[in-house]
Design an enzyme around this catalytic site. Structure first.
Site, mmCIF file in Angstrom:
data_model
loop_
_atom_site.group_PDB
_atom_site.id
_atom_site.type_symbol
_atom_site.label_atom_id
_atom_site.label_comp_id
_atom_site.label_asym_id
_atom_site.label_seq_id
_atom_site.Cartn_x
_atom_site.Cartn_y
_atom_site.Cartn_z
ATOM 1 N N SER A 1 13.047 12.658 5.689
ATOM 2 C CA SER A 1 13.878 13.709 5.046
ATOM 3 C C SER A 1 14.908 13.922 5.901
ATOM 4 O O SER A 1 14.906 13.580 7.066
ATOM 5 C CB SER A 1 12.886 15.185 4.961
ATOM 6 O OG SER A 1 13.387 16.144 4.737
ATOM 7 N N TYR B 1 7.845 22.236 9.048
ATOM 8 C CA TYR B 1 7.966 21.183 8.358
ATOM 9 C C TYR B 1 9.295 20.135 8.817
ATOM 10 O O TYR B 1 9.021 19.064 9.025
ATOM 11 C CB TYR B 1 8.676 21.351 6.804
ATOM 12 C CG TYR B 1 8.943 20.266 5.990
ATOM 13 C CD1 TYR B 1 7.938 19.533 5.534
ATOM 14 C CD2 TYR B 1 10.182 19.934 5.888
ATOM 15 C CE1 TYR B 1 8.344 18.313 4.721
ATOM 16 C CE2 TYR B 1 10.625 18.831 5.129
ATOM 17 C CZ TYR B 1 9.735 17.961 4.288
ATOM 18 O OH TYR B 1 9.905 16.827 3.510
ATOM 19 N N GLY C 1 5.924 12.351 -8.232
ATOM 20 C CA GLY C 1 6.769 12.144 -7.621
ATOM 21 C C GLY C 1 7.458 10.694 -7.072
ATOM 22 O O GLY C 1 7.254 9.779 -7.762
ATOM 23 N N SER D 1 0.154 10.052 -7.040
ATOM 24 C CA SER D 1 -0.234 10.881 -8.167
ATOM 25 C C SER D 1 0.997 11.516 -8.977
ATOM 26 O O SER D 1 0.976 11.622 -10.182
ATOM 27 C CB SER D 1 -1.145 12.132 -7.919
ATOM 28 O OG SER D 1 -0.565 12.845 -6.716
ATOM 29 N N LEU E 1 0.918 -1.141 -0.040
ATOM 30 C CA LEU E 1 -0.079 0.432 -0.215
ATOM 31 C C LEU E 1 0.993 1.088 0.039
ATOM 32 O O LEU E 1 1.810 1.502 0.876
ATOM 33 C CB LEU E 1 -0.823 0.209 1.318
ATOM 34 C CG LEU E 1 -1.779 1.168 1.483
ATOM 35 C CD1 LEU E 1 -2.454 1.815 0.481
ATOM 36 C CD2 LEU E 1 -2.458 1.003 2.907
ATOM 37 N N ILE E 2 0.741 1.919 -0.864
ATOM 38 C CA ILE E 2 1.424 3.201 -1.119
ATOM 39 C C ILE E 2 0.678 4.281 -1.050
ATOM 40 O O ILE E 2 -0.492 4.551 -1.735
ATOM 41 C CB ILE E 2 2.548 3.229 -2.370
ATOM 42 C CG1 ILE E 2 3.179 2.031 -2.439
ATOM 43 C CG2 ILE E 2 3.397 4.460 -2.525
ATOM 44 C CD1 ILE E 2 4.053 1.993 -4.100
ATOM 45 N N GLY F 1 0.175 8.688 -1.558
ATOM 46 C CA GLY F 1 0.687 9.908 -2.410
ATOM 47 C C GLY F 1 1.172 9.404 -3.773
ATOM 48 O O GLY F 1 2.401 9.619 -4.031
#
Length: 287
Positions: free
Chosen positions: A138, A151, A13, A11, A6-7, A9
Site C-alpha cells: 500500500s 495498518y 476485490g 473472495s 497461488l493467490i 484472498g
C-alpha cells in the site's frame, strides 16, 4: 506446461479480479480464501468462462492451512511459479482507541500472514531456481497516515521484509520479488475496514481525537469536490497492473498503481522509484 499462481484472498476485490485475469491469460490459478462459503461469485465466473481456476481453502493466519494448500499444489503440479500475497484487511483507529487484540489482528493478517505464505513457498522456488513473489502492500507501507498507525506499521513491515529478501535471494536463486503499492481500493476491503474501525456507537474517533478526525474527513471531501485525483481504484485496475508485473521479464521491486499513488509517495520514492538502486547498492556489499 502452464505457469501457475497461488493467490490469497480471492473472495472479493483485487484477489478475485486477479484470479479471473490470470486465468484468462493462460495461467493455472489456485484461488484461495479463508472461507470457501464466500466463493460463489468466483465459482459462477469460472463456470461462465470455463476458466482454469481451482479453489482451495487457505487462512493466512493458520500455518497448517497454508502448508496444506501449498502441498496440494505441489502434489498436482510439482511447482509454484508465482505467489500473489493479496489477503489483507483495512483498519483505522487511534492507537489509544485500539485494543491490543485489534493491533495483533491487524499485524497478523497484513504482515505475519505474508511471512507465513512466503516461508511456505520460498523453499520450492529456491530449489527450482525460479519464481516470483508479489506482495500487495500500500502507499500506507511508504507513508504514515492519520488514524492508520497499526495498518501502516504492518504494511511498512511487509515492505522491509520484501526488500530484505530481494537483496540476496533474487540474484542467488533467481526468485524475484515485487511490491504493488495501491492507494485506496473501492472494494469490499474498504467496507470491511469501516466495520473494523467504528466503536459500538458507530464513532471512528472519540474524545479529543474526534475534531482531528472530522478535519481529516473534511479535507478529503474538499479535495474530492475540488476535482483532485482520487486515490481510489477498482480491484480490476489494480489486478491489471499485477498481471503486467508478472509478465515482465525484469519486474521492479516496487510499483505504484496510479498517478495519485505516485504523487502521494514522491518525497519517499523520487531517489529510487522502483527500488532497484538500493538493491544494487546492497548486493554490491555481498558479492
Amino acid at each position: 506446461m502452464k505457469k501457475n499462481i497461488l493467490i490469497t484472498g480471492t473472495s472479493t476485490g483485487v484477489g478475485y479480479e486477479a484470479a479471473l485475469l490470470f486465468a484468462k491469460n493462460d495461467f493455472k490459478v489456485y484461488a484461495t480464501m479463508r472461507n470457501l462459503d464466500k466463493s460463489t461469485p468466483l465459482k459462477e465466473a469460472i463456470s461462465a468462462d470455463n476458466l482454469d481456476i481451482e479453489l482451495l481453502p487457505l487462512d493466512v493466519s493458520d500455518n497448517e492451512s497454508i502448508l496444506k494448500a501449498v502441498n496440494t499444489i505441489l502434489e498436482k503440479d510439482g511447482k509454484i511459479d508465482y505467489l500473489l500475497n493479496n489477503a489483507g484487511a483495512g483498519f483505522a483507529k487511534t492507537l489509544e482507541q485500539s485494543t491490543l487484540e485489534e493491533i495483533d489482528w491487524v499485524t497478523d493478517v497484513n504482515y505475519t500472514g505474508v511471512v507465513r505464505t512466503t516461508k511456505a513457498v520460498l523453499p520450492h522456488m529456491r530449489e527450482a531456481r525460479s519464481g516470483h513473489i508479489i506482495n500487495v502492500t500500500s502507499v500506507g507501507g511508504l507513508i504514515g497516515q492519520p488514524f492508520n498507525e497499526a495498518y501502516c506499521a504492518a504494511k511498512f513491515a511487509v515492505e522491509g521484509f520484501t526488500e530484505a529478501l530481494a537483496t540476496y535471494v533474487s540474484k542467488a536463486f533467481n526468485v524475484k520479488f515485487s511490491m504493488v503499492e495501491p492507494g485506496g481500493i473501492s472494494t469490499e476491503f474498504m467496507t470491511n475496514a469501516v466495520s473494523k474501525t467504528a466503536n459500538d456507537k458507530g464513532e471512528f474517533a472519540t474524545g479529543e481525537y474526534a475534531p482531528i478526525f472530522q478535519k481529516y474527513l473534511e479535507g478529503a471531501q474538499n479535495r474530492a469536490e475540488a476535482g483532485e485525483a482520487s486515490p481510489y481504484q477498482t480491484g480490476k485496475e489494480v489486478a491489471e497492473i499485477i498481471l503486467d508485473l508478472a509478465l515482465s521479464e525484469n519486474p521492479p521491486l516496487r510499483i505504484r498503481t496510479s498517478k495519485w499513488a505516485e504523487d502521494f509517495t514522491q518525497l519517499k520514492t523520487q531517489a529510487d522509484p522502483d527500488g532497484s538502486k538500493v538493491i544494487a547498492q546492497i548486493q554490491a556489499t555481498i558479492n
